[in-house]
Design a protein around this motif. Structure first.
Motif, PDB file in Angstrom:
ATOM      1  N   ILE A   1       0.756  -1.082  -0.078  1.00 16.57           N
ATOM      2  CA  ILE A   1       0.055   0.159  -0.087  1.00 16.57           C
ATOM      3  C   ILE A   1       0.839   1.186   0.007  1.00 16.57           C
ATOM      4  O   ILE A   1       0.345   2.387  -0.168  1.00 16.57           O
ATOM      5  CB  ILE A   1      -0.870  -0.086   1.088  1.00 16.57           C
TER       6      ILE A   1
ATOM      7  N   TYR B   1       3.593   1.391  -1.931  1.00  8.64           N
ATOM      8  CA  TYR B   1       4.372   1.410  -3.185  1.00  8.64           C
ATOM      9  C   TYR B   1       3.903   2.613  -4.152  1.00  8.64           C
ATOM     10  O   TYR B   1       2.645   2.668  -4.334  1.00  8.64           O
ATOM     11  CB  TYR B   1       4.146  -0.015  -3.666  1.00  8.64           C
ATOM     12  N   ASN B   2       4.974   3.324  -4.605  1.00  6.19           N
ATOM     13  CA  ASN B   2       4.626   4.453  -5.571  1.00  6.19           C
ATOM     14  C   ASN B   2       5.132   4.168  -7.010  1.00  6.19           C
ATOM     15  O   ASN B   2       6.103   3.971  -7.361  1.00  6.19           O
ATOM     16  CB  ASN B   2       5.670   5.505  -4.878  1.00  6.19           C
ATOM     17  N   THR B   3       3.896   4.052  -7.650  1.00  5.02           N
ATOM     18  CA  THR B   3       4.250   3.748  -9.124  1.00  5.02           C
ATOM     19  C   THR B   3       4.688   4.772  -9.994  1.00  5.02           C
ATOM     20  O   THR B   3       5.360   4.464 -11.094  1.00  5.02           O
ATOM     21  CB  THR B   3       2.918   3.167  -9.812  1.00  5.02           C
ATOM     22  N   ASP B   4       4.774   6.063  -9.362  1.00  4.37           N
ATOM     23  CA  ASP B   4       5.203   7.190  -9.948  1.00  4.37           C
ATOM     24  C   ASP B   4       6.629   7.303  -9.946  1.00  4.37           C
ATOM     25  O   ASP B   4       7.316   8.422 -10.370  1.00  4.37           O
ATOM     26  CB  ASP B   4       4.350   8.450  -9.771  1.00  4.37           C
ATOM     27  N   SER B   5       7.212   6.375  -9.204  1.00  5.41           N
ATOM     28  CA  SER B   5       8.661   6.622  -8.905  1.00  5.41           C
ATOM     29  C   SER B   5       9.493   6.669 -10.178  1.00  5.41           C
ATOM     30  O   SER B   5       9.388   5.971 -11.048  1.00  5.41           O
ATOM     31  CB  SER B   5       9.302   5.633  -8.079  1.00  5.41           C
TER      32      SER B   5
ATOM     33  N   TRP C   1      -0.585   1.916 -13.231  1.00  2.00           N
ATOM     34  CA  TRP C   1      -1.128   3.043 -12.605  1.00  2.00           C
ATOM     35  C   TRP C   1      -0.986   3.471 -11.093  1.00  2.00           C
ATOM     36  O   TRP C   1      -0.701   4.582 -10.531  1.00  2.00           O
ATOM     37  CB  TRP C   1      -2.627   3.188 -13.016  1.00  2.00           C
ATOM     38  N   ASN C   2      -1.056   2.212 -10.365  1.00  2.00           N
ATOM     39  CA  ASN C   2      -1.148   2.545  -8.899  1.00  2.00           C
ATOM     40  C   ASN C   2      -0.729   1.035  -8.192  1.00  2.00           C
ATOM     41  O   ASN C   2      -0.457   0.022  -9.299  1.00  2.00           O
ATOM     42  CB  ASN C   2      -2.678   2.785  -8.462  1.00  2.00           C
ATOM     43  N   TRP C   3      -0.773   1.112  -6.998  1.00  2.00           N
ATOM     44  CA  TRP C   3      -0.297  -0.106  -6.252  1.00  2.00           C
ATOM     45  C   TRP C   3      -1.082  -1.147  -6.556  1.00  2.00           C
ATOM     46  O   TRP C   3      -0.732  -2.431  -6.839  1.00  2.00           O
ATOM     47  CB  TRP C   3      -0.035   0.376  -5.003  1.00  2.00           C
ATOM     48  N   GLU C   4      -2.411  -1.007  -6.545  1.00  4.51           N
ATOM     49  CA  GLU C   4      -3.338  -2.384  -6.865  1.00  4.51           C
ATOM     50  C   GLU C   4      -2.964  -2.976  -8.320  1.00  4.51           C
ATOM     51  O   GLU C   4      -3.065  -4.134  -8.206  1.00  4.51           O
ATOM     52  CB  GLU C   4      -4.720  -1.867  -6.922  1.00  4.51           C
ATOM     53  N   ASP C   5      -2.965  -2.097  -9.096  1.00  4.57           N
ATOM     54  CA  ASP C   5      -2.343  -2.455 -10.573  1.00  4.57           C
ATOM     55  C   ASP C   5      -1.156  -3.312 -10.631  1.00  4.57           C
ATOM     56  O   ASP C   5      -0.972  -4.289 -11.477  1.00  4.57           O
ATOM     57  CB  ASP C   5      -2.737  -1.410 -11.760  1.00  4.57           C
TER      58      ASP C   5
END
Length: 434
Positions: free
Chosen positions: A125, A127-131, A166-170
């Motif tokens: 939860i 985790y930053n996918t935009d890193s 897109w996000n941590w769930e994806d």
């Protein structure tokens, strides 16, 4: 005039945003794809010199010798990979990727929570996918990462993420795959600021080991009770004792490893040794208990004066030849250096094993250790289409040149901030030279 200035400012902002924004994740695979004529390194030790690899709806449909099969490719997108090399996507375990952006900026470091026993703390939860660090991993063929916590005795619960979402769930590839235990240290480093030159004995070692043992005993008792108040810490440990999750145990010294194995194996069915700097000296115990090992940072100097200078390079091969399942990783404050994982395997290939075996240590072996080998790790029919195509040898820093990367069949971008800044300033200065 005011309107012109406003328009100009908006233009600057939008232009900068275009360079600053992280690229959108790739859409789902919409057409079947066939990779033709590549040298396919399957990740299981096999190589097909002139291959055909097809995949559709995110799954590998065929991996075969192109000279021996006939396939109707009508409706397929064809990729001519003659002279190139195809590999399964590389897997990076035990990383803080996506949990930290700037090491020197505390607000961007999200891998450590307060407390000492915190198996219920989940990295997924956070985790930053935009890193901006994530795309740099894809440059060298890394497609999956086990995002793990750090700090404390029981550090928390990791998840395996795919590196284009897109996000941590994806991003979730395997949710809450394991709990991480930092086994107590036997000694601490010398406090140079106090004039110390020798390591200090950890006088609390026995008490700290007893704390771990007590947690395991409490969890076992908690599992056996039929009712009572819910305990988040023990609740998070229950899947570990049931064998539904693995326990990743960080230990380096022989005494640490022996006591960790002897203590944990009484309660936990699935254990993975991480770190493992001195694992060679207790290899019989590791073999006897069928414990896989994730070795960290083979690009380091030996820890003992009597060890050869190339000891760390040889250790993976030595363990492999003993029949121990070995995976490689990189754990450091410098997350960006994790992109060099394929080159760790390249070094190992020069010290006791062939390149295909070294490749397994960052693909299929790691997939087995993490419990995802039913989905990835090799180029085989029915597995996810996690495929990397390089102009040269993926394990060689001189020729590693990834030109295609497919994660679950989606062709992901190989651009990142570096490429965007290159194009930006190239346009600026080329324009001035005209």
């Amino acid at each position: 005039m005011t309107k012109q200035i406003t328009t100009y400012i908006i233009g600057i902002i939008l232009g900068w945003s275009a360079y600053a924004q992280v690229l959108a994740p790739a859409p789902a695979q919409s057409e079947p794809i066939a990779i033709m004529n590549a040298t396919a390194h399957l990740g299981n030790g096999e190589v097909i010199e002139n291959s055909i690899i097809t995949f559709k709806e995110g799954k590998i449909a065929l991996v075969a010798d192109a000279t021996r099969v006939r396939v109707d490719l009508k409706g397929y997108r064809l990729i001519d990979a003659a002279g190139k090399h195809a590999y399964p996507g590389v897997i990076l375990p035990l990383t803080n990727l996506g949990l930290v952006e700037y090491e020197a900026v505390k607000a961007s470091r999200d891998f450590s929570e307060t407390g000492n026993l915190k198996p219920h703390v989940r990295t997924a939860i956070a985790y930053n996918t935009d890193s901006e660090l994530i795309p740099t991993m894809r440059f060298n063929g890394i497609q999956l990462a086990q995002v793990a916590p750090r700090s404390g005795r029981i550090e928390g619960t990791s998840s395996i993420m795919q590196l284009d979402a897109w996000n941590w769930e994806d991003a979730l590839y395997q949710e809450d795959d394991g709990v991480h235990l930092n086994w107590p240290s036997l000694s601490y480093g010398a406090r140079w600021w106090m004039g110390e030159t020798e390591r200090r004995e950890n006088k609390e070692y026995d008490a700290q080991v007893a704390e771990v043992t007590q947690l395991l005993q409490d969890t076992k008792a908690y599992m056996e009770q039929s009712s009572g108040e819910k305990n988040l810490i023990l609740e998070a440990m229950v899947p570990v004792l049931k064998g539904d999750k693995q326990l990743f145990v960080y230990a380096n010294r022989p005494k640490q490893i022996v006591e960790a194995v002897q203590t944990i194996k009484q309660y936990v069915p699935k254990m993975v040794l991480t770190g493992g700097e001195d694992v060679w000296y207790v290899r019989d115990l590791i073999k006897e208990n069928n414990i896989p090992v994730l070795l960290e940072n083979v690009h380091r100097i030996p820890g003992r004066a009597e060890e050869d200078t190339d000891w760390c390079y040889k250790l993976p091969a030595m363990l492999h030849n003993e029949g121990i399942l070995v995976g490689l990783t990189h754990v450091s404050e410098m997350i960006a250096s994790s992109r060099n994982l394929p080159f760790f395997a390249g070094t190992v290939a020069g010290y006791g094993v062939d390149k295909e075996t070294a490749l397994q240590m960052i693909t299929s072996n790691t997939a087995k250790i993490l419990g995802i080998d039913d989905k990835t790790g090799t180029l085989e029919q029915g597995l996810d289409a996690n495929i990397v195509i390089s102009n040269g040898d993926l394990l060689d820093m001189r020729t590693n040149d990834v030109v295609y990367s497919f994660i679950q069949g989606r062709e992901v971008s190989l651009d990142a901030m570096q490429q965007r800044l290159y194009e930006k300033f190239k346009e600026k200065y080329e324009g001035q030279m005209k």
